[in-house]
Design an enzyme around this catalytic site. Sequence first.
Site, PDB file in Angstrom:
ATOM      1  N   ASP A  56     -19.292  -4.501  53.893  1.00 20.97           N
ATOM      2  CA  ASP A  56     -18.550  -4.264  52.572  1.00 20.97           C
ATOM      3  C   ASP A  56     -18.703  -2.777  52.245  1.00 20.97           C
ATOM      4  OD1 ASP A  56     -21.369  -4.612  53.239  1.00 20.97           O
ATOM      5  OD2 ASP A  56     -21.358  -5.932  51.364  1.00 20.97           O
ATOM      6  N   ASP A  87      -5.938  -3.468  57.264  1.00 22.56           N
ATOM      7  CA  ASP A  87      -4.825  -3.470  56.239  1.00 22.56           C
ATOM      8  C   ASP A  87      -5.488  -2.398  55.252  1.00 22.56           C
ATOM      9  OD1 ASP A  87      -3.332  -5.363  57.603  1.00 22.56           O
ATOM     10  OD2 ASP A  87      -3.098  -6.553  55.595  1.00 22.56           O
ATOM     11  N   ASP A 121      -9.199  -7.413  60.889  1.00 20.06           N
ATOM     12  CA  ASP A 121      -8.107  -7.706  60.248  1.00 20.06           C
ATOM     13  C   ASP A 121      -7.844  -7.139  58.763  1.00 20.06           C
ATOM     14  OD1 ASP A 121      -5.482  -9.125  59.995  1.00 20.06           O
ATOM     15  OD2 ASP A 121      -6.402 -10.786  58.706  1.00 20.06           O
ATOM     16  N   TYR A 167     -11.266 -16.453  64.404  1.00 23.49           N
ATOM     17  CA  TYR A 167      -9.653 -16.838  64.736  1.00 23.49           C
ATOM     18  C   TYR A 167      -9.422 -17.988  65.865  1.00 23.49           C
ATOM     19  CZ  TYR A 167      -7.277 -13.132  62.068  1.00 23.49           C
ATOM     20  OH  TYR A 167      -6.759 -12.201  61.326  1.00 23.49           O
ATOM     21  N   LYS A 169     -22.352  -7.201  59.837  1.00 22.18           N
ATOM     22  CA  LYS A 169     -22.700  -7.764  58.640  1.00 22.18           C
ATOM     23  C   LYS A 169     -24.162  -8.627  58.973  1.00 22.18           C
ATOM     24  CE  LYS A 169     -22.743  -9.062  54.278  1.00 22.18           C
ATOM     25  NZ  LYS A 169     -22.550  -8.183  53.395  1.00 22.18           N
TER      26      LYS A 169
HETATM   27  C1  IPM Z   1      -2.402  -8.872  62.150  1.00 17.11           C
HETATM   28  C2  IPM Z   1      -1.886 -10.060  61.363  1.00 17.11           C
HETATM   29  C3  IPM Z   1      -2.323 -11.253  62.321  1.00 17.11           C
HETATM   30  C4  IPM Z   1      -3.857 -11.275  62.258  1.00 17.11           C
HETATM   31  C5  IPM Z   1      -1.478 -12.575  61.620  1.00 17.11           C
HETATM   32  C6  IPM Z   1      -0.187 -12.422  61.551  1.00 17.11           C
HETATM   33  C7  IPM Z   1      -1.953 -13.860  62.227  1.00 17.11           C
HETATM   34  O1  IPM Z   1      -2.292  -9.955  60.128  1.00 17.11           O
HETATM   35  O2  IPM Z   1      -2.183  -8.643  63.351  1.00 17.11           O
HETATM   36  O3  IPM Z   1      -3.518  -8.108  61.492  1.00 17.11           O
HETATM   37  O4  IPM Z   1      -4.465 -11.980  61.421  1.00 17.11           O
HETATM   38  O5  IPM Z   1      -4.391 -10.988  63.252  1.00 17.11           O
HETATM   39 MG    MG Z   2      -3.620  -8.461  59.388  1.00 22.58          MG
END
Ligand code: IPM
Ligand code: MG
Length: 369
Positions: free
Chosen positions: A228, A256, A252, A146, A196
Amino acid sequence: MKNYKIAILAGDGIGPEITAEAVKVLKLIEQRNDVSFELMPALFGACAYFATGDAFPQETKDICDAADAILKGPIGLSHEESKGIPIDKQPERGALLPMRRRYNTYANFRPVSLPKELAHFSPLKPEIIGEGIDIIIVRELVGGLYFGEKELGVDANGQRYVKETLEYTEAQICQIMHQAFKLASHRKKVLHNIHKSNVLKSSVLWNEIMEEVAIEYPEVEVINILVDAAATLLCLKPTQFDVMVMENMFGDILSDQGGGILGSLGLMPSACLGDEKSYYEPSHGSAPDIAGKNIANPYSMIGSVAMMLENSFDMQDEAKNVWAAMQGVFADGFSTADLSKSGSGVNMISTVEFGDKVVEKLSNMPKVG
Ligand code: IPM
Ligand code: MG
């Protein structure tokens, strides 16, 4: 009486709706405790870009600088709408990443919390959920791909190319490890280290430093898992995890997946902790498709308030009450249209009604302060 200043960044899309419900909860917390909050609203994200030409304008920076903690709603536009904004001014690159960097909020705690009352939201089978899932993903938030050096260009053969570097310093890895070990030592004393190292040198250094820090926490058992494999195990046997630590990009993605396990990212609040300042935000986006319809569940935003109480204001007991109040509303059979289909046996309520019910439940709980 303690006084705290809180910057309120409602953000884009469903942000203002779910932030309004979180503010209701903050006002009730003031009434129930020996504490007062000075709420300082400010523009952040696409709304700020359209109003000022900057997604994180100076005025908002000043307000955040002065705040004891920041409550931030989701930001961003639909993929198509984003194209109308220059790439570096888009809310993610123009506001969110600069915020993380400005306050060095390196430790991102993302709970994947699925108590029995919420199990019906999960796509996983009851035998996999068992007595419930209770994981905290500790994501490093200010390093890695990032924030590493980036280069975009055309090479000698006329081919477009891109370079993005995954960078970490020893100090960065060390500080996130201490956060993860401390958290693990207050919970089940097991830390899953996600890496990894069979491919990435960054993971080799990550693991080396992890082992050095581990010496200071002999009570914590470390289990190393490749990222993974961790993705698979999160689906097959999520109950084996308690605290999981990982670098930015892995976090990230796996966080999710955590939202997927719960049944919705709408059930994922988070804390972005720095040594000097911390901010709190839902892990999800601004959901422009359902904005303004009064159907978005405010759980992630109210949960972010709970995490603020716990981590910034030393109000752990009241934080537990807020979690219990939210989960209690689901346990009573209520839900919102973003999480549940009508006719699925739930009692469908709006964003505002969900917030009202959380307030009602919390106000009926014994005071702690
Ligand atoms: C998160 C989001 C952010 C990230 C985006 C919106 C830049 O997906 O906070 O997980 O990738 O960190
Ligand atoms: Mg995210």
